[in-house]
Motif scaffolding. Structure first.
Motif, short mmCIF file in Angstrom:
data_model
loop_
_atom_site.label_atom_id
_atom_site.label_comp_id
_atom_site.label_asym_id
_atom_site.label_seq_id
_atom_site.Cartn_x
_atom_site.Cartn_y
_atom_site.Cartn_z
N UNK A 131 0.85 -1.18 0.00
CA UNK A 131 0.00 0.00 0.00
C UNK A 131 0.90 1.25 0.00
N UNK A 132 0.64 2.15 -0.95
CA UNK A 132 1.53 3.30 -1.14
C UNK A 132 1.58 4.21 0.10
N UNK A 133 0.42 4.49 0.71
CA UNK A 133 0.41 5.36 1.91
C UNK A 133 1.20 4.72 3.04
N UNK A 134 1.09 3.42 3.17
CA UNK A 134 1.82 2.75 4.26
C UNK A 134 3.33 2.82 4.03
N UNK A 135 3.76 2.73 2.77
CA UNK A 135 5.19 2.89 2.49
C UNK A 135 5.63 4.29 2.92
N UNK A 136 4.85 5.32 2.49
CA UNK A 136 5.23 6.71 2.78
C UNK A 136 5.30 6.94 4.29
N UNK A 137 4.31 6.39 5.02
CA UNK A 137 4.28 6.60 6.48
C UNK A 137 5.49 5.93 7.14
N UNK A 138 5.82 4.73 6.70
CA UNK A 138 6.98 4.04 7.30
C UNK A 138 8.28 4.80 6.99
N UNK A 139 8.40 5.29 5.77
CA UNK A 139 9.62 6.02 5.39
C UNK A 139 9.74 7.31 6.22
N UNK A 140 8.59 7.98 6.41
CA UNK A 140 8.58 9.20 7.23
C UNK A 140 9.10 8.90 8.65
N UNK A 141 8.60 7.82 9.24
CA UNK A 141 9.02 7.44 10.59
C UNK A 141 10.51 7.12 10.62
N UNK A 142 10.97 6.35 9.63
CA UNK A 142 12.37 5.91 9.60
C UNK A 142 13.30 7.12 9.45
N UNK A 143 12.89 8.07 8.61
CA UNK A 143 13.74 9.25 8.43
C UNK A 143 13.85 10.05 9.72
N UNK A 144 12.73 10.16 10.43
CA UNK A 144 12.76 10.87 11.73
C UNK A 144 13.67 10.16 12.71
N UNK A 145 13.71 8.82 12.63
CA UNK A 145 14.56 8.05 13.55
C UNK A 145 16.02 8.06 13.08
N UNK A 146 16.27 8.67 11.93
CA UNK A 146 17.62 8.76 11.34
C UNK A 146 18.26 7.37 11.14
N UNK A 147 17.42 6.47 10.66
CA UNK A 147 17.90 5.11 10.35
C UNK A 147 17.96 5.00 8.82
N UNK A 148 18.99 4.28 8.33
CA UNK A 148 19.09 4.05 6.88
C UNK A 148 17.90 3.18 6.43
N UNK A 149 17.32 3.54 5.29
CA UNK A 149 16.24 2.70 4.78
C UNK A 149 16.38 2.51 3.28
N UNK A 150 16.00 1.36 2.81
CA UNK A 150 16.00 1.08 1.38
C UNK A 150 14.63 0.50 1.03
N UNK A 151 14.03 1.01 -0.04
CA UNK A 151 12.71 0.52 -0.47
C UNK A 151 12.89 -0.11 -1.85
#
Ligand code: HPA
Length: 237
Positions: A131-151
């Motif tokens: 689900x596109x919104x769920x991807x965006x929400x998770x990425x938003x959280x991860x960026x705030x936590x300053x953790x590396x993320x790859x989608x």
């Protein structure tokens, strides 16, 4: 209203369910992160709990290993318990040089060697996507936590032990981000039943160099992923 595999009452589940593969992890998440949590299923020891995270009702239930197991739990949760959003929180392998053990990866779409979606999709190739919104929400959280993320693109396999070198080369060539055993089936069932799903995984195995996380490391890196899933769940409408 029990199903063949879940012995819970109609309103026991939140409409958002976090799903690790392992029942022991479901228990750990519930006890460590949820307030006022109660156990709502123990059939086949596929443990499920409901509690509150920052006052939001959230459930956690394990889905077992592989598409046949995960897909039947997801199906019964959606059809019989009115669950609308599933967040898988699992472990995965990778073949990519730019991804390390402990990295958090998000599955945008899942390729597969399983016939599960094909069987339902008239033998055509179903595009199993998050689900596109769920991807965006998770990425938003991860960026705030300053953790590396790859989608990116996962490969969901029916076979954990696979030394087919040719297939591994193809996965590398196509830049597959991670390998797991459930996501394409979970995304397929969610699409079929008009629910939303997202798969967030921690890399536990580096397939080319043979590295893997110790059980202690798995637990520590799992905590990051649980926090990401719980904080994302708060953003889901
Ligand atoms: N392959 C498939 N599933 C997995 C792996 C893997 O290497 N590691 C964790 N889940």
């Amino acid at each position: 209203m029990p199903t063949p595999h879940i012995d819970s009452k109609k309103n026991d589940f939140s409409d958002i369910v976090l799903m690790p593969g392992d029942p022991v992890r479901a228990k750990y998440i519930a006890e460590k992160y949820l307030d006022d949590c109660i156990q709502i299923n123990k059939t086949r020891l596929m443990l499920a709990y409901t509690g509150f995270f920052k006052n939001k009702k959230i459930s956690v239930m394990s889905h077992g290993i592989g598409i046949p197991s995960a897909s039947l739990y997801v199906r019964e949760l959606i059809l019989e318990y009115n669950v609308k959003k599933i967040i898988r929180i699992g472990t995965c392998g990778t073949l990519r040089d730019d991804i390390s053990l402990r990295d958090v990866v998000i599955c945008m779409g899942a390729s597969t060697d399983s016939k599960f979606n094909r069987i339902k999709f008239n033998n055509h190739d179903f595009s199993a996507i998050a689900d596109f919104d769920m991807i965006c929400q998770a990425v938003e959280v991860i960026k705030k936590m300053k953790i590396k993320v790859c989608v990116g693109n996962f490969f969901t396999t029916d076979s954990f032990y696979n030394d087919d070198k040719k297939m591994l080369d193809i996965l590398k060539k196509y830049n597959i981000l991670a390998i797991d055993m459930e996501t394409s089936g979970i995304y397929g069932v969610a699409a079929e039943l008009k629910a939303k799903a997202l798969s967030i995984c921690t890399v536990s195995d580096h397939i080319l160099n043979g590295e893997s996380l110790s059980s202690k490391d798995r637990e520590l890196s799992f905590n990051n992923m649980i926090k990401i899933a719980l904080e994302s769940a708060l953003l889901i409408k």
